[in-house]
Design a protein around this motif. Structure first.
Motif, short mmCIF file in Angstrom:
data_model
loop_
_atom_site.label_atom_id
_atom_site.label_comp_id
_atom_site.label_asym_id
_atom_site.label_seq_id
_atom_site.Cartn_x
_atom_site.Cartn_y
_atom_site.Cartn_z
N ASN A 1 0.80 -1.22 0.00
CA ASN A 1 0.00 0.00 0.00
C ASN A 1 0.84 1.27 0.00
N THR A 2 2.16 1.16 0.01
CA THR A 2 3.01 2.33 0.00
C THR A 2 3.14 2.89 -1.43
N VAL A 3 3.72 4.09 -1.52
CA VAL A 3 3.90 4.73 -2.82
C VAL A 3 4.90 3.94 -3.66
N MET A 4 4.61 3.83 -4.94
CA MET A 4 5.44 3.04 -5.84
C MET A 4 5.54 3.73 -7.19
N ASP A 5 6.70 3.61 -7.83
CA ASP A 5 6.87 4.07 -9.20
C ASP A 5 7.31 2.86 -10.03
N TYR A 6 7.07 2.91 -11.33
CA TYR A 6 7.40 1.73 -12.14
C TYR A 6 7.66 2.12 -13.59
N ILE A 7 8.32 1.22 -14.31
CA ILE A 7 8.48 1.28 -15.75
C ILE A 7 8.26 -0.14 -16.28
N LYS A 8 7.61 -0.25 -17.42
CA LYS A 8 7.36 -1.56 -18.00
C LYS A 8 7.78 -1.59 -19.46
N VAL A 9 8.10 -2.79 -19.91
CA VAL A 9 8.27 -3.07 -21.34
C VAL A 9 7.33 -4.21 -21.66
N ASN A 10 6.39 -3.97 -22.57
CA ASN A 10 5.41 -4.99 -22.89
C ASN A 10 6.04 -6.16 -23.63
N ALA A 11 5.43 -7.31 -23.48
CA ALA A 11 5.92 -8.53 -24.14
C ALA A 11 5.68 -8.45 -25.64
N ASP A 12 6.49 -9.17 -26.37
CA ASP A 12 6.31 -9.32 -27.81
C ASP A 12 5.40 -10.52 -28.02
N GLY A 13 4.09 -10.26 -28.07
CA GLY A 13 3.12 -11.34 -28.06
C GLY A 13 3.05 -11.93 -26.66
N ARG A 14 3.39 -13.20 -26.54
CA ARG A 14 3.44 -13.84 -25.22
C ARG A 14 4.88 -14.09 -24.78
N SER A 15 5.82 -13.47 -25.44
CA SER A 15 7.23 -13.70 -25.13
C SER A 15 7.83 -12.48 -24.44
#
Length: 308
Positions: free
Chosen positions: A53-67
């Motif tokens: 429940n604490t403050v969070m920051d994030y970055i994502k890279v989406n998958a290439d399809g399901r990989s």
């Protein structure tokens, strides 16, 4: 700052977010690197399940399809992001750890299973390492091993992937943590690397703790009246004059405070013994006066002593 990394093999799996939150709580993690989310578009509602429940920051890279698919999360109260570099196979985050002056670069890696693509990624990271200065830490799933002893139930490719991997490590000036050397390890000598058992994935989570999860140093109480007592100033000076060969300012300051605390403790033990001796003598004199008062009138001097 404490780090955790796990190849989750699908961020939507049952119990996986709960397992990561458990690691977050148990080991006091400030940075979590997740590989193989397997989401072509990872929604924020699922990302938030992996944090408390604490403050969070994030970055994502989406998958290439399901990989593939990468997710880096951190506590902005401990680590402040300044810039980022994204690739299909890694997330690089540059920032500062609270209280530190030097930049920290954290790279969450999910290397390709194709050797040619891994070699290309090592070259990309090497160029970044040469241009972005600071303390680097690479964590994740490299899909490669360095030595034959690290390969189980499969063939070790001595002339291909391992050679490229080792050349990258040496060229970049990196150190494998369990080698016990290097600037990063010198900075946090009490750090430990833990390999946990497999649970919600067929990969073992890794935990790098650089700080002890406790409430800090035990408080040392100092009374204002001590500062007027003989020997207090001398005890403080002895602590200040004790040497410290650390190159880090915060560590030198901490050791100075500890030296002062140790000297004051020794001084108080000595002073307390003297005070207890004086108190015992005073109580003995009072007992004598009270005994005398039962048989005769006390003199003014004796009354003054008894009242004092």
């Amino acid at each position: 700052m404490n780090f955790g990394t796990i190849n989750i093999k699908g961020a939507g799996g049952v119990g996986k977010s709960k397992a990561v939150r458990g690691l977050l709580s148990k080991y006091g993690l400030n940075f979590v690197a997740i590989q193989e989310t397997q989401f072509s578009e990872l929604p924020e509602r699922i990302i938030k399940r992996f944090w408390d429940n604490t403050v969070m920051d994030y970055i994502k890279v989406n998958a290439d399809g399901r990989s593939g698919g990468l997710l880096s999360m951190w506590s902005p109260g401990v680590f402040t992001k300044e810039s980022e570099v994204l690739s299909q196979n890694f997330i690089l985050v540059k920032g500062k750890v609270t209280g530190e002056q030097e930049d920290m670069i954290v790279v969450n890696v999910y290397a390709s299973t194709v050797q040619r693509n891994r070699r290309q990624m090592w070259n990309e990271l090497l160029l970044l390492k040469q241009s972005i200065h600071g303390r680097w830490i690479l964590l994740g799933d490299f899909n490669e091993v360095r030595f034959p002893k690290d390969r189980f139930n499969s063939q070790f490719d001595v002339g291909g992937g391992a050679l490229c991997f080792n050349n990258f490590i040496m060229s970049a000036g990196l150190q494998e943590y369990n080698m016990g050397e290097g600037e990063f390890i010198m900075r946090w000598p009490d750090a430990t690397l833990l390999v946990l058992n497999r649970d919600v994935s067929d990969h073992c989570p890794l935990i790098l703790t650089t700080s002890v999860n406790n409430f800090g140093p035990i408080p040392f109480r100092v009374f204002h009246t001590w500062m007027e007592d003989q020997g207090f100033d001398e005890a403080v000076k002895r602590g200040l004059n004790k040497g410290c060969d650390s190159i880090f300012k915060d560590e030198r300051l901490g050791r100075k405070f500890k030296a002062i605390k140790d000297e004051l403790k020794s001084w108080r033990i000595s002073e307390k013994a003297k005070e207890e001796e004086k108190l015992a003598t005073a109580n003995e004199n009072i007992q004598k006066i009270e005994t005398e008062a039962e048989t005769r009138s006390l003199s003014e001097q004796e009354i003054e002593m008894w009242q004092g």
